[in-house]
Design an enzyme around this catalytic site. Structure first.
Site, PDB file in Angstrom:
ATOM      1  N   SER A  78      51.380  35.652  46.383  1.00 26.78           N
ATOM      2  CA  SER A  78      50.545  34.500  46.048  1.00 26.78           C
ATOM      3  C   SER A  78      49.736  34.758  44.781  1.00 26.78           C
ATOM      4  CB  SER A  78      49.607  34.177  47.215  1.00 26.78           C
ATOM      5  OG  SER A  78      48.689  33.166  46.869  1.00 26.78           O
ATOM      6  N   GLU A 103      38.795  44.190  49.861  1.00 30.84           N
ATOM      7  CA  GLU A 103      39.795  45.248  49.730  1.00 30.84           C
ATOM      8  C   GLU A 103      41.223  44.721  49.789  1.00 30.84           C
ATOM      9  OE1 GLU A 103      40.996  49.621  51.533  1.00 30.84           O
ATOM     10  OE2 GLU A 103      38.950  48.880  51.669  1.00 30.84           O
ATOM     11  N   ARG A 104      41.471  43.708  50.611  1.00 28.61           N
ATOM     12  CA  ARG A 104      42.833  43.152  50.680  1.00 28.61           C
ATOM     13  C   ARG A 104      43.246  42.563  49.338  1.00 28.61           C
ATOM     14  NH1 ARG A 104      43.881  38.971  53.235  1.00 28.61           N
ATOM     15  NH2 ARG A 104      46.066  39.349  53.656  1.00 28.61           N
ATOM     16  N   ARG A 105      42.334  41.810  48.710  1.00 25.65           N
ATOM     17  CA  ARG A 105      42.657  41.229  47.409  1.00 25.65           C
ATOM     18  C   ARG A 105      42.875  42.307  46.356  1.00 25.65           C
ATOM     19  NH1 ARG A 105      37.599  37.897  47.061  1.00 25.65           N
ATOM     20  NH2 ARG A 105      37.235  38.881  49.079  1.00 25.65           N
ATOM     21  N   GLU A 136      28.560  41.541  56.976  1.00 22.73           N
ATOM     22  CA  GLU A 136      29.659  40.647  56.627  1.00 22.73           C
ATOM     23  C   GLU A 136      30.803  40.766  57.613  1.00 22.73           C
ATOM     24  OE1 GLU A 136      30.366  38.250  54.193  1.00 22.73           O
ATOM     25  OE2 GLU A 136      28.196  38.296  54.208  1.00 22.73           O
ATOM     26  N   ASN A 137      31.099  42.001  58.045  1.00 21.84           N
ATOM     27  CA  ASN A 137      32.207  42.217  58.957  1.00 21.84           C
ATOM     28  C   ASN A 137      31.985  41.532  60.295  1.00 21.84           C
ATOM     29  OD1 ASN A 137      34.729  43.815  59.646  1.00 21.84           O
ATOM     30  ND2 ASN A 137      33.339  44.372  61.284  1.00 21.84           N
TER      31      ASN A 137
END
Length: 307
Positions: A78, A103-105, A136-137
């Site tokens: 994507s 981190e994923r991005r 946040e988590n």
């Protein structure tokens, strides 16, 4: 143990307006050397910078050892077509940057071969970085109940918060936090079923009220095998255990056998029944497994090879 000050009230909601709800740690260990220092004010540079993914290193407070590689590959595809729409969040460390959120991005951008990624740079110390990651988590919507419970407990333990204090900071009911934290005392096979989604939060709350871990496992297996609803499980618990069927020979285990059952069950993570026979030294050891994975693991422990 350090506590959040008054300015930290509703901290998570303020962070959510600046940071995406992305892959952040379920737990983060706050270095003890930082507990005595007050967290600095989080300052954003305003407009995001374009940074090379190679300039950025992961969040050191990230306890996850694995991520869904298929999901990251899909995100990378994507990003190749659309680019990174939502900036990640980092802090300056030495000559480079350290992740706070996204981190994923970041991983997907590296996989996609992108040379630049937009990032907000925030001026925070390591203590605040860990604190922000934890808050946040906890507010991520895709956490399963066990992950959420671990996040609550970690935040309470490491920042010295009571359930009531944390409820106030996060804008939640204290009972919500209490009900989740109780799930961490469930038997491990039951917690696994909750993580995998084969038991709902409603089932989990009811099972958390059952003190015997063997009974927890038995009821969890029953819910999964018969597809019992939360209401059905509630009725079953309210009605109490069924009356025992008279048997020709006694089937109850002596006290020492019951202790052995608990010990073996705790070590194997399985429901165990030990039945002594009429003759001294004879009996049956029954191991109950809830899935084929548990069965395969048991066979491996026993050294049994299935052709």
């Amino acid at each position: 143990m350090a506590k959040l000050g008054r300015s930290g009230s509703r901290l998570g909601r303020g962070l959510s307006s600046l940071m995406s709800v992305s892959e952040l740690p379920v737990e983060a260990e706050v270095p003890s050397s930082l507990e005595s220092s007050a967290p600095s004010e989080a300052v954003s540079t305003g407009e995001p910078l374009l940074l090379s993914p190679s300039q950025i290193v992961p969040n050191p407070h990230q306890p996850r050892r694995t991520m869904n590689e298929a999901s990251i590959a899909e995100l990378a595809a994507s990003l190749k077509s659309n680019g990174v729409i939502q900036p990640i969040v980092v802090r300056k460390v030495g000559d480079g940057y350290q992740l706070i959120a996204g981190e994923r991005r970041w991983r997907a951008a590296k996989l996609a071969g992108l040379t630049e990624i937009p990032a907000y740079v925030k001026d925070v110390d390591a203590f605040t970085q860990a604190q922000m990651a934890l808050v946040e988590n906890i507010q991520r919507e895709d956490l399963n109940p066990i992950e959420r419970a671990q996040g609550y407990r970690t935040l309470m333990d490491q920042l010295g918060l009571t359930q009531a204090e944390m409820a106030s900071r996060l804008g939640e009911e204290r009972s919500t936090i209490a009900n989740h934290v109780r799930l961490l005392d469930l038997a491990e096979p039951v917690r696994t079923a909750i993580r995998e989604g084969s038991l709902s939060l409603g089932h989990a709350k009811l099972l958390a009220g059952v003190p015997d871990i063997l009974e927890q496992q038995r009821l969890a297996e029953l819910v999964q095998s018969q597809g019992l609803s939360v209401r059905n499980l509630e009725r079953m618990l309210q009605s109490g255990p069924a009356a025992p069927v008279p048997a020709k020979a006694p089937t109850s285990s002596p006290a020492h056998a019951q202790e052995l059952e608990k010990s073996i069950s705790g070590q194997l993570g399985l429901r165990v029944q030990l039945r002594t026979g009429a003759k001294m030294g004879k009996g049956r050891l029954i191991l109950h497994y809830a899935s084929l994975d548990q069965f395969d693991e048991l066979m491996n422990r026993l050294g049994v090879k299935i052709e």
